[in-house]
Design a protein around this motif. Structure first.
Motif: not given
Length: 252
Positions: A78-83, A188-193
């Motif tokens: 769905d395009g959501k990401t987490a580092e 940061l939000a993208t990296m921290l999920g």
């Protein structure tokens, strides 16, 4: 192996064939004989912010950063990401290539602008067939990176955003060696999920405590000791993994 071959060469004392200075820990730490094998394949590249080095799937290149920061990211359908992890001048991307694999489940994206070297995966694997010391170093780094990814997964599940943000800032500070980090809350939000408002709230807490300062597109670490006190146990665990690799961080 001769003792002198296993000593760490100082930053900038090695160059690729085009004369570009090398500051990557692995490339400086491998033996002289193994470096001579990999040297012809080191292609200098700039690493601008947000450049995707590879998507999940087939690997074409492995990257050895001199400076800057690369995030290893899990991307869902769905395009959501987490580092899942970060790579600086301490390591390399494309760890599966070191053990004979040509695919990765992670996306690698430049998070903080830098530069370094890339090597075609096929060339790297051919070199590793003869470069015993370099192969050992890459394998050790791959194992330790796997431990870091596992720790990060547990951290993202069990610890609050303020703790996770503090842990991330500390790890980034170690690898970038600058108290000013050019990153946005969105990234940061993208990296921290998580989402931007949640990151903004966590950053606001750290700022009110006098630990960081946030301006548009940048975060400045004001008090590292307090930042370490705000982080969860995961930072200390990952630092132990760094120690296993022989990394000695120098910080501004």
């Amino acid at each position: 192996m001769a003792r002198k071959e296993s000593q760490i060469v100082q930053s900038g004392e090695r160059e690729n064939v085009a004369g570009k200075a090398i500051n990557n820990f692995i490339l400086l730490s491998t033996s002289d004989s193994d470096f001579s094998l990999i040297r012809p394949h080191l292609e200098y590249v700039s690493l601008p912010n947000h450049l995707v080095l590879h998507e999940a799937g087939k690997l074409k290149f492995a990257y050895f950063p001199n400076r800057g920061l690369i995030s290893l990211v899990v991307v869902m359908k769905d395009g959501k990401t987490a580092e899942a992890g970060i790579v600086g001048s301490d390591g390399f991307t494309g760890t599966p290539a070191a053990v004979g694999l040509n695919t990765s489940t992670l996306q690698a994206v430049v998070q903080i602008t830098g530069e370094g070297f890339r090597v075609e995966v096929g060339a790297l694997q051919n070199v590793l067939a003869s470069a015993q010391h370099l192969r050992l170093m890459l394998n050790r780094y791959a194992v330790v990176q796997g431990m870091q990814v596992a720790q990060t997964a547990a951290c993202n599940r069990l610890h609050n955003v303020e703790q996770r943000l503090a842990r991330w800032l500390l790890l980034t500070h170690d690898r970038v060696n600058s108290v000013s980090l050019h990153i946005t809350h969105d990234f940061l939000a993208t990296m921290l999920g998580t989402d931007r408002p949640t990151v903004s709230l966590a950053a606001g807490v750290l700022q009110r405590k006098g630990i960081i300062e946030y301006t548009r597109g940048a975060v400045k670490i004001v008090n590292r000791n307090k930042l370490e006190g705000s982080a969860c146990e995961c930072y200390g665990v990952i630092r132990q993994y760094d120690d296993e690799l022989g990394l000695k961080w120098t910080r501004k």
